[in-house]
Design an enzyme around this catalytic site. Structure first.
Site, PDB file in Angstrom:
ATOM      1  N   GLY A  30      63.514  33.675  62.111  1.00  0.00           N
ATOM      2  CA  GLY A  30      63.354  34.062  60.450  1.00  0.00           C
ATOM      3  C   GLY A  30      62.309  33.669  59.964  1.00  0.00           C
ATOM      4  O   GLY A  30      61.392  32.920  60.586  1.00  0.00           O
ATOM      5  N   SER A  74      55.115  36.094  62.959  1.00  0.00           N
ATOM      6  CA  SER A  74      54.998  37.516  63.544  1.00  0.00           C
ATOM      7  C   SER A  74      55.591  38.794  62.739  1.00  0.00           C
ATOM      8  O   SER A  74      55.115  39.798  63.028  1.00  0.00           O
ATOM      9  CB  SER A  74      55.608  37.480  64.919  1.00  0.00           C
ATOM     10  OG  SER A  74      56.944  37.400  64.843  1.00  0.00           O
ATOM     11  N   GLU A  75      56.547  38.455  61.681  1.00  0.00           N
ATOM     12  CA  GLU A  75      57.039  39.397  60.940  1.00  0.00           C
ATOM     13  C   GLU A  75      56.144  39.519  59.505  1.00  0.00           C
ATOM     14  O   GLU A  75      56.868  40.107  58.624  1.00  0.00           O
ATOM     15  CB  GLU A  75      58.560  38.931  60.796  1.00  0.00           C
ATOM     16  CG  GLU A  75      59.238  38.911  61.776  1.00  0.00           C
ATOM     17  CD  GLU A  75      59.797  40.394  62.618  1.00  0.00           C
ATOM     18  OE1 GLU A  75      58.926  41.273  62.371  1.00  0.00           O
ATOM     19  OE2 GLU A  75      60.685  40.211  63.463  1.00  0.00           O
ATOM     20  N   HIS A  94      63.718  36.755  55.629  1.00  0.00           N
ATOM     21  CA  HIS A  94      64.252  37.513  56.763  1.00  0.00           C
ATOM     22  C   HIS A  94      65.048  36.357  57.728  1.00  0.00           C
ATOM     23  O   HIS A  94      64.551  35.349  57.739  1.00  0.00           O
ATOM     24  CB  HIS A  94      63.109  38.104  57.525  1.00  0.00           C
ATOM     25  CG  HIS A  94      63.478  38.380  59.033  1.00  0.00           C
ATOM     26  ND1 HIS A  94      64.539  39.242  59.133  1.00  0.00           N
ATOM     27  CD2 HIS A  94      62.834  38.132  60.103  1.00  0.00           C
ATOM     28  CE1 HIS A  94      64.689  39.359  60.587  1.00  0.00           C
ATOM     29  NE2 HIS A  94      63.693  38.722  60.995  1.00  0.00           N
ATOM     30  N   HIS A  96      68.086  35.726  60.982  1.00  0.00           N
ATOM     31  CA  HIS A  96      69.052  36.407  62.120  1.00  0.00           C
ATOM     32  C   HIS A  96      70.477  35.701  61.965  1.00  0.00           C
ATOM     33  O   HIS A  96      70.982  35.085  62.799  1.00  0.00           O
ATOM     34  CB  HIS A  96      68.573  35.879  63.542  1.00  0.00           C
ATOM     35  CG  HIS A  96      67.002  36.498  63.533  1.00  0.00           C
ATOM     36  ND1 HIS A  96      66.404  36.101  64.940  1.00  0.00           N
ATOM     37  CD2 HIS A  96      66.404  37.372  62.959  1.00  0.00           C
ATOM     38  CE1 HIS A  96      65.567  36.855  64.668  1.00  0.00           C
ATOM     39  NE2 HIS A  96      65.068  37.448  63.610  1.00  0.00           N
ATOM     40  N   TYR A 115      83.309  45.938  46.546  1.00  0.00           N
ATOM     41  CA  TYR A 115      82.425  46.291  45.554  1.00  0.00           C
ATOM     42  C   TYR A 115      81.223  45.581  45.449  1.00  0.00           C
ATOM     43  O   TYR A 115      80.248  46.001  45.029  1.00  0.00           O
ATOM     44  CB  TYR A 115      83.051  46.466  44.135  1.00  0.00           C
ATOM     45  CG  TYR A 115      83.174  44.943  43.360  1.00  0.00           C
ATOM     46  CD1 TYR A 115      82.314  44.357  42.731  1.00  0.00           C
ATOM     47  CD2 TYR A 115      84.551  44.427  43.786  1.00  0.00           C
ATOM     48  CE1 TYR A 115      82.509  42.914  42.326  1.00  0.00           C
ATOM     49  CE2 TYR A 115      84.641  42.970  43.315  1.00  0.00           C
ATOM     50  CZ  TYR A 115      83.804  42.411  42.603  1.00  0.00           C
ATOM     51  OH  TYR A 115      84.137  41.118  41.970  1.00  0.00           O
ATOM     52  N   HIS A 157      68.592  43.161  65.465  1.00  0.00           N
ATOM     53  CA  HIS A 157      67.725  42.147  64.888  1.00  0.00           C
ATOM     54  C   HIS A 157      68.197  41.272  63.973  1.00  0.00           C
ATOM     55  O   HIS A 157      68.371  40.011  64.311  1.00  0.00           O
ATOM     56  CB  HIS A 157      66.486  42.722  64.562  1.00  0.00           C
ATOM     57  CG  HIS A 157      65.215  42.090  64.234  1.00  0.00           C
ATOM     58  ND1 HIS A 157      63.892  42.453  64.184  1.00  0.00           N
ATOM     59  CD2 HIS A 157      65.054  40.573  63.716  1.00  0.00           C
ATOM     60  CE1 HIS A 157      63.073  41.636  63.796  1.00  0.00           C
ATOM     61  NE2 HIS A 157      63.842  40.495  63.497  1.00  0.00           N
ATOM     62  N   TYR A 210      75.681  42.336  34.783  1.00  0.00           N
ATOM     63  CA  TYR A 210      76.286  41.074  35.327  1.00  0.00           C
ATOM     64  C   TYR A 210      75.699  39.690  35.287  1.00  0.00           C
ATOM     65  O   TYR A 210      74.455  39.742  35.649  1.00  0.00           O
ATOM     66  CB  TYR A 210      76.674  41.471  36.815  1.00  0.00           C
ATOM     67  CG  TYR A 210      77.588  40.161  37.489  1.00  0.00           C
ATOM     68  CD1 TYR A 210      78.907  40.119  37.296  1.00  0.00           C
ATOM     69  CD2 TYR A 210      77.061  39.440  38.297  1.00  0.00           C
ATOM     70  CE1 TYR A 210      79.682  39.187  37.764  1.00  0.00           C
ATOM     71  CE2 TYR A 210      77.662  38.440  38.787  1.00  0.00           C
ATOM     72  CZ  TYR A 210      79.004  38.528  38.704  1.00  0.00           C
ATOM     73  OH  TYR A 210      80.051  37.348  39.264  1.00  0.00           O
TER      74      TYR A 210
END
Length: 232
Positions: A30, A74-75, A94, A96, A115, A157, A210
Site C-alpha cells: 500500500g 513503486s506505485e 492505495h 491491499h 445503495y 492486486h 448527504y
C-alpha cells in the site's frame, strides 16, 4: 520545508500508519500521497510504516520526477495519473485490503447490491483489468475503471481511492473494504439482486447532499431528502 509542507508530511505518515492499525493493509504494501505545490508528497518505497519520518516522504512533480534521497513508492504512477486526471483529487490511498483484494482476484467489482456503493460516485465499483504493478498499463487500466468515480478495485492486486483530503480518502478505502466484505457475505446465498438503474440514479442524486447542513444546501439539494421540522 515550510510549516504547511511539514504538516502534510505528518498527515501522510499518520494515514499510512492508519492503514495498518485499521487492518486495511499489512507489512509495507500500500501507499499514500497528498497533492502539494504542483506535485505530490508520497510514501517511499519499501520502508516499514513504523520507520517513516518526515524526511523520508518523497516530493514528486506531476511529470514523474522525484526529489531527495529516497525512492518513491513503486506505485507512484497511479497516484500521479489520478492527480493529472482529477482536479478535485487532493489525496490518494492505495491498499491491499483483504476482502477487496479477494474480489479482485476474480476480476470482480462491487455491483449495486447495496445503495452505499454510491459512496464512490457511481452505480457500481468497478475492477480494473490486470496489469503488472508499477506500470503504465496498470495506471491506464485504473483510470479506465474509475471513469467518474473516486475508487475502484485492481485485479489480483487490491483497491485505490481518492478524495478531497487524506482523511476522506482513507475513509473511502474503509468503505470500499466494508462493502467488499458485505458483498462476499451475500454471495454465500447466491448473487444478490442489484438495485435498478433508476433507483441508483436517485441514490446518487441524494448522495450529492448527504452530510451537508442547512446553510450549505441549495434548493435542489434540500429537495433530495425529506427534511425534519425544526422546533424552536
Amino acid at each position: 520545508m515550510t510549516t504547511a509542507e511539514n504538516q502534510l508530511r505528518r498527515e501522510v505518515i499518520r494515514t499510512a500508519r492508519a492503514l495498518q492499525s485499521t487492518g486495511l493493509t499489512h507489512g509495507t504494501s500500500g501507499n499514500v500521497s497528498v497533492r502539494y505545490n504542483n506535485g505530490m508528497l508520497i510514501t517511499p518505497s519499501g520502508i516499514p510504516y513504523e520507520d517513516l519520518e518526515m524526511k523520508k516522504i518523497v516530493f514528486m512533480d506531476l511529470e514523474g520526477g522525484y526529489f531527495g534521497d529516497f525512492l518513491p513508492s513503486s506505485e507512484w504512477r497511479m497516484h500521479m495519473d489520478i492527480y493529472r486526471n482529477y482536479k478535485d483529487a487532493e489525496a490518494v490511498v492505495h491498499c491491499h485490503s483483504a476482502r477487496a483484494t479477494a474480489l479482485s482476484t476474480h476480476n470482480k467489482g462491487i455491483p449495486a447490491f447495496h445503495y452505499m456503493v454510491a459512496v464512490a460516485g457511481g452505480d457500481q465499483i468497478k475492477c480494473a483489468d490486470y496489469a503488472t504493478f508499477g506500470t503504465k498499463a496498470l495506471s491506464k487500466a485504473m483510470i479506465d475503471a474509475l471513469e467518474d468515480r473516486t475508487a475502484c478495485l485492481l485485479a489480483h492486486h487490491g483497491q485505490i481511492a481518492f478524495g478531497p483530503s487524506l482523511h476522506k480518502a482513507l475513509g473511502l478505502a474503509g468503505e470500499v473494504e466494508a462493502l467488499a466484505d458485505q458483498y462476499l457475505s451475500a454471495l454465500v446465498l447466491g448473487e444478490p439482486a442489484p438495485l435498478c438503474p433508476a433507483e441508483m440514479k436517485e441514490i446518487l442524486r441524494k448522495f450529492k447532499s448527504y452530510g451537508k447542513q442547512l446553510d450549505t444546501l441549495d434548493g435542489d439539494d434540500a429537495g433530495a431528502f425529506e427534511m425534519p421540522q425544526r422546533r424552536d
